[in-house]
Write an enzyme that holds these catalytic residues in place. Structure first.
Site, PDB file in Angstrom:
ATOM      1  N   ASP A 220     -11.060   2.487   3.486  1.00  8.54           N
ATOM      2  CA  ASP A 220     -11.210   1.203   3.502  1.00  8.54           C
ATOM      3  C   ASP A 220     -12.865   0.918   3.112  1.00  8.54           C
ATOM      4  OD1 ASP A 220      -9.272  -0.594   3.232  1.00  8.54           O
ATOM      5  OD2 ASP A 220      -8.685  -0.265   5.560  1.00  8.54           O
TER       6      ASP A 220
ATOM      7  N   LYS B  45       0.808  -1.155   0.133  1.00 12.71           N
ATOM      8  CA  LYS B  45      -0.088  -0.058   0.047  1.00 12.71           C
ATOM      9  C   LYS B  45       0.750   1.395  -0.115  1.00 12.71           C
ATOM     10  CE  LYS B  45      -3.883  -2.380   2.133  1.00 12.71           C
ATOM     11  NZ  LYS B  45      -4.717  -2.738   3.228  1.00 12.71           N
TER      12      LYS B  45
ATOM     13  N   GLN C 103      -4.903  -1.143   9.363  1.00 14.02           N
ATOM     14  CA  GLN C 103      -4.982  -2.596   8.796  1.00 14.02           C
ATOM     15  C   GLN C 103      -5.443  -3.738   9.728  1.00 14.02           C
ATOM     16  OE1 GLN C 103      -3.778  -3.167   5.672  1.00 14.02           O
ATOM     17  NE2 GLN C 103      -4.336  -5.229   5.779  1.00 14.02           N
TER      18      GLN C 103
HETATM   19  N1  GUN Z   1      -7.037  -6.870   6.223  1.00 10.86           N
HETATM   20  C1  GUN Z   1      -7.291  -7.782   5.018  1.00 10.86           C
HETATM   21  N2  GUN Z   1      -7.750  -6.980   4.072  1.00 10.86           N
HETATM   22  C2  GUN Z   1      -7.821  -5.767   4.539  1.00 10.86           C
HETATM   23  C3  GUN Z   1      -8.124  -4.517   3.737  1.00 10.86           C
HETATM   24  O1  GUN Z   1      -8.617  -4.620   2.833  1.00 10.86           O
HETATM   25  N3  GUN Z   1      -8.050  -3.621   4.556  1.00 10.86           N
HETATM   26  C4  GUN Z   1      -7.521  -3.583   5.822  1.00 10.86           C
HETATM   27  N4  GUN Z   1      -7.494  -2.292   6.482  1.00 10.86           N
HETATM   28  N5  GUN Z   1      -7.394  -4.443   6.406  1.00 10.86           N
HETATM   29  C5  GUN Z   1      -7.240  -5.699   5.674  1.00 10.86           C
END
Ligand code: GUN
Length: 282
Positions: free
Chosen positions: A119, A52, A96
């Site tokens: 998200d 990311k 996350q």
């Molecule tokens: N953990 C697994 N997939 C995701 C996601 O798309 N966003 C976040 N913040 N955590 C995750």
């Protein structure tokens, strides 16, 4: 059978985002900003977060990285989110998941202001998705819709079967497919005779989290198959779909890696850039 190349489709969306991010900077005198919060050292999260942050650099989005220790208290994390909610140079906030068990994930996600919820996990955005209101859409499902559309096939009227009902993928993916006028079925671990559902799917989304779970005998001839799986086994990444047998049946299929994964990251950046403009223009 054609492979849906998530990397290539991602690259073309990112090209557009580079232009949008540059426009933002020119117009408002600062870069679009995304805060990325990681707690502890979950090995999968380390990889996702690194990807990311690299993608932010590629697109010209400024990332603010927070690596908090496993023992951080819920209160400290809430205080950080409050500060990021108030920060003028932060347009998107991402925490996350998963979080350590002493932290209430729902409480944390609810604290992120919906306008900065990169998200799309906040109840306001989830509710907006349900009601068809403008909202930030969760990244993986939004990416899945882009991947399906990239085939040029119409979604309207198709039987779409989503296997998995998580808040992050299964449920929002079903809502987005419904918004595209597919006839949507959600299957899950308690579904009896799962194959009788998956065999009727023109569009099959596998988001179960079990390595090579969907096999060729469960798939309709000519189906579009989207594999959301990220199952690590002895250093190798496996999807939820058994590629060897399913690729013999599918008209289009996403590979793992190189399918849904890169699109998820790209949609995160798209959400952040759009949030930045929306915040300034509204
Ligand atoms: N953990 C697994 N997939 C995701 C996601 O798309 N966003 C976040 N913040 N955590 C995750």
């Amino acid at each position: 059978m054609k492979i849906i190349d998530g990397k290539a489709i991602s690259a073309s969306v990112r090209k557009t985002l580079i232009g949008r991010a540059a426009d933002f900077e020119k117009k408002y005198g600062r870069k679009v900003g995304l805060s990325v919060v990681k707690v502890g050292a979950n090995p999968a999260s380390e990889v996702y977060v690194r990807n990311k942050i690299l993608a932010c650099e590629e697109v010209g989005v400024k990332s603010f990285s927070y690596n908090l220790p496993e023992e951080v208290s819920e209160r400290e994390l809430l205080e950080l989110i409050d500060a990021l909610n108030d920060a003028d140079d932060v347009d998107g906030i991402l925490v996350q998941l998963p979080l350590p068990s002493h932290i209430n994930e729902k409480k944390i996600l609810a604290r992120i202001t919906p306008e900065k919820d990169a998200d799309g996990f906040h109840a306001v955005n989830a509710g907006g998705l349900m009601l068809g209101l403008p909202c930030t859409k969760p990244c993986t499902p939004a990416g899945i819709i882009e991947l399906i559309k990239s085939t040029g096939e119409t979604i309207a009227g198709k039987n779409a079967v989503v296997v998995g009902r998580s808040n992050i993928v299964g449920k929002p993916c079903a809502m987005l497919l419904l918004a595209e006028n597919a006839t949507v079925t959600i299957c899950h671990s308690k579904t009896s005779d799962l194959a009788s559902f998956t065999r009727r799917a023109d569009i099959l989304v596998a988001a179960v989290g079990i390595k090579q779970f969907v096999t060729g005998d469960m798939v309709k001839d000519g189906a579009i198959v989207i594999d959301v799986g990220m199952n690590r086994n002895e250093g190798k990444l496996y999807g939820d779909v058994d590629f060897a047998s399913v690729s013999k049946k599918a008209s289009y299929i996403t590979p793992v890696p190189g399918g849904v994964g890169p699109m998820t990251v790209t949609m995160l950046l798209k959400n952040t850039v759009e949030s930045a403009f929306r915040c300034k223009e509204n």
